[in-house]
Motif scaffolding. Structure first.
Motif, PDB file in Angstrom:
ATOM      1  N   LYS A 140      61.108  87.402  -1.134  1.00  0.00           N
ATOM      2  CA  LYS A 140      59.899  87.053   0.331  1.00  0.00           C
ATOM      3  C   LYS A 140      59.947  86.236  -0.133  1.00  0.00           C
ATOM      4  O   LYS A 140      58.280  86.320  -0.928  1.00  0.00           O
ATOM      5  N   ARG A 322      52.005  92.447   5.197  1.00  0.00           N
ATOM      6  CA  ARG A 322      52.336  93.594   6.323  1.00  0.00           C
ATOM      7  C   ARG A 322      53.509  92.322   6.579  1.00  0.00           C
ATOM      8  O   ARG A 322      55.583  93.000   6.720  1.00  0.00           O
ATOM      9  N   GLY A 326      55.385  94.355   3.287  1.00  0.00           N
ATOM     10  CA  GLY A 326      56.203  95.030   4.607  1.00  0.00           C
ATOM     11  C   GLY A 326      55.488  96.422   5.201  1.00  0.00           C
ATOM     12  O   GLY A 326      55.298  97.712   5.368  1.00  0.00           O
ATOM     13  N   GLU A 328      52.696  98.399   6.538  1.00  0.00           N
ATOM     14  CA  GLU A 328      52.890  98.706   8.522  1.00  0.00           C
ATOM     15  C   GLU A 328      51.455  98.823   8.463  1.00  0.00           C
ATOM     16  O   GLU A 328      51.378  98.469   9.383  1.00  0.00           O
TER      17      GLU A 328
END
Length: 577
Positions: A140, A322, A326, A328
């Motif tokens: 990512k 986030r 990841g 949350e």
């Protein structure tokens, strides 16, 4: 140079081979601990090895930012601070890989220097996809940076590179024609000259006369010198290219992203004080892009300290935690829109909103009275006209003071009936705020010490609009071809004025100043930064744009300023919502 943080692995001047064989030079900062981490990339022209605080063009900005942020180097040695890029000393210990890349033709990377061109954007896409596939990468990638490093975020995000997961374009233009090259069809020439000569060409790869020093080795930051004749032929000329393309043609289409292709989570940050470059794009892009997860923040003040301030770092990190990690629980329940409300009397404050423009906006028409040079909410019952020499202080239309505070936050425009004695005319509109003594209230600009509330521009021959893209509060001019101008004939024009936020305190007055040249504050008479710099519009033909212009008003030729009035909420009045 060993990295000052023991837990950071520093890979200096590594290369990534592009699809055409060119070696793109990068610095990689990553955690020493084994694992896979999300990656933050900046890719551009300012020098991955140029130390901000010692580079001649940047020292003044560093000193100013250091005064505003006295703790700037408390959590960092600042040895790896680069102009408008994230500081790896802050990000890597938080579990991120940081990459600073010299784009094609800049710094250590060879090749043809074409800032924001198609090949540069393709290189960025390939770099993102390379980083996502590395063994130390989680797969990512996020993009972060100011201005240039925001503009090319929009560009590359539209190419949808594999691995790109989130972007934070901070004060970056979006529309290559309207946001940074031509304001209302008028070329922004001074900025192009300054930018090219003081920042871009000095860091061109192979520039033996470059003042930039490699902070790691002490050698030249722009690589080994190449012959001057080769150097001159290895870079595009932004100013010449811009002037060769006076209309919104394929040249700008290639540099303006397709908004419907930008789908990654986006945090867009603009600056109310950035009229001329660092505002419109962030607001327009926020409205236009297809991303479902998008947020808008608009601050004010200088160009740099808001980005590096601790509270901004916390927001940037939460956003990336986030969408890159990841988590949350990070960036929880953030309002879609967070605006700094500029109140010159009671202090600036942040306010959350659910949408942009603000949903409760009441658009008010303030009619120009060319007889009394005033603004009123009632249409004048008699027609009048007022004229001014284009190269003069122009006309100022004054709004009466009120006995209560009034807030205007949002997009705005002016519908004017005008004529000119010449074959064309430029209209420079400036919204100003006067205190009860009649003195201008100024604001610290993104790129100037004093700026007005906001500004707008339009060339009369460029008045044609695209009805499919125009909105009642924001005209969209086509800029495809000139329309005829007959001297003395009246024309209705709609002038886009860049959005703003201003509370007009009781006893203060808004003023709309209309000129045929760049605005300067009456009390600032010397130097470059007098009210519109560095976004000045020079080299205009005086035979075309130096005539006498006329503003008409009245029932048959109603000229008005459309303002976004925000009614006070219970919270604004001190109660609970």
């Amino acid at each position: 140079m060993p990295f000052p943080v023991d837990t950071v692995q520093f890979e200096y001047d590594a290369t990534v081979t592009m699809s055409d064989g060119l070696p793109l030079h990068i610095n990689v900062y990553r955690p020493k601990a084994s694992g896979r981490y999300p990656v933050i990339i900046t890719h551009g022209i300012y020098g991955k090895d140029v130390l901000w605080q010692t580079a001649p063009p940047y020292q003044a900005a560093w000193e100013k930012m250091s005064q505003k942020l006295p703790g700037l180097c408390d959590g960092s040695t600042c040895q790896f601070m680069r102009w408008e890029m994230p500081d790896p000393e802050r990000w890597v210990p938080q579990g991120y890989v940081v990459i600073h890349a010299d784009s094609r033709g800049a710094g250590k990377t060879p090749g043809y220097l074409d800032p924001l061109g198609a090949r540069e954007t393709q290189d960025y896409k390939e770099l993102i996809e390379w980083a996502a596939q590395q063994p130390w990468s989680s797969g990512k990638v996020g993009l972060l940076g100011i201005s240039y490093y925001a503009i090319n975020q929009w560009q590359v995000a539209a190419l949808q590179p594999k691995g790109l997961a989130a972007i934070i374009p901070w004060e970056g233009a979006f529309d290559a024609y309207r946001d940074m090259s031509y304001h209302g069809g008028i070329a922004s020439t001074l900025f192009s000259k300054l930018w090219m000569n003081t920042q871009i060409l000095p860091n061109q790869h192979g520039n033996g006369a470059s003042p930039f020093v490699d902070a790691i080795t002490g050698g030249p930051a722009a690589g080994a010198a190449i012959p001057e004749t080769v150097l001159r032929g290895s870079a595009s000329s932004l100013l010449k290219d811009m002037l060769a393309h006076p209309y919104d043609d394929a040249y700008y289409a290639q540099r303006t992203p397709r908004a419907e292709r930008i789908v990654v989570p986006t945090l867009s940050a603009g600056n109310w004080s950035g009229a001329g470059l660092h505002l419109r794009g962030n607001l327009e892009a926020y409205q236009q892009i297809a991303a479902q997860q998008k947020w808008l923040r608009v601050h004010t003040g200088d160009h740099f300290s808001p980005f590096y301030a601790p509270q901004s770092f916390a927001v940037q990190k939460a956003f990336f935690d986030r969408f890159l990690k990841g988590d949350e629980t990070a960036f929880p329940d953030e309002p879609r829109v967070m605006l700094t409300i500029r109140d010159p009397k009671n202090g600036f404050r942040e306010r959350a909103e659910s949408a942009w423009p603000i949903e409760r906006t009441e658009y008010q028409r303030w009619y120009l009275d060319a007889n009394q040079l005033q603004l009123h909410q009632q249409l004048p019952q008699q027609g009048h006209s007022a004229s001014y020499a284009a190269r003069s202080d122009g006309l100022s239309f004054v709004m009466p003071a009120a006995d209560t505070d009034r807030e205007f936050t949002g997009p705005l425009m002016a519908h004017l009936w005008v004529s000119t004695s010449s074959a064309d005319a430029d209209f420079f509109l400036t919204l100003r705020l006067l205190d009860p003594t009649g003195r201008d209230v100024t604001f610290e600009g993104a790129n100037a010490p004093a700026v007005p509330v906001t500004q707008g521009w339009l060339r009369l021959s460029q008045r044609a609009q695209d009805p499919a893209r125009s909105l009642p509060y924001r005209p969209w001019h086509a800029h495809q071809a000139p329309q005829a101008v007959v001297p003395g004939d009246p024309y209705p024009i709609d002038v886009e004025i860049w959005p703003t936020s201003i509370v007009v305190p009781a006893g203060y007055r808004l003023v709309l100043t209309i000129q045929g040249q760049d605005f300067s504050f009456p009390h600032l008479t010397e130097g470059l930064f007098r009210g519109s710099a560095p976004f000045l519009h020079e080299d205009r033909d005086p035979t075309l744009y130096g005539g006498t212009n006329t503003i008409l008003s009245g029932p048959q030729q109603a000229s008005f300023l459309l303002l976004p009035f925000i009614p006070a909420t219970r919270q604004d009045r001190g109660g609970a919502e």
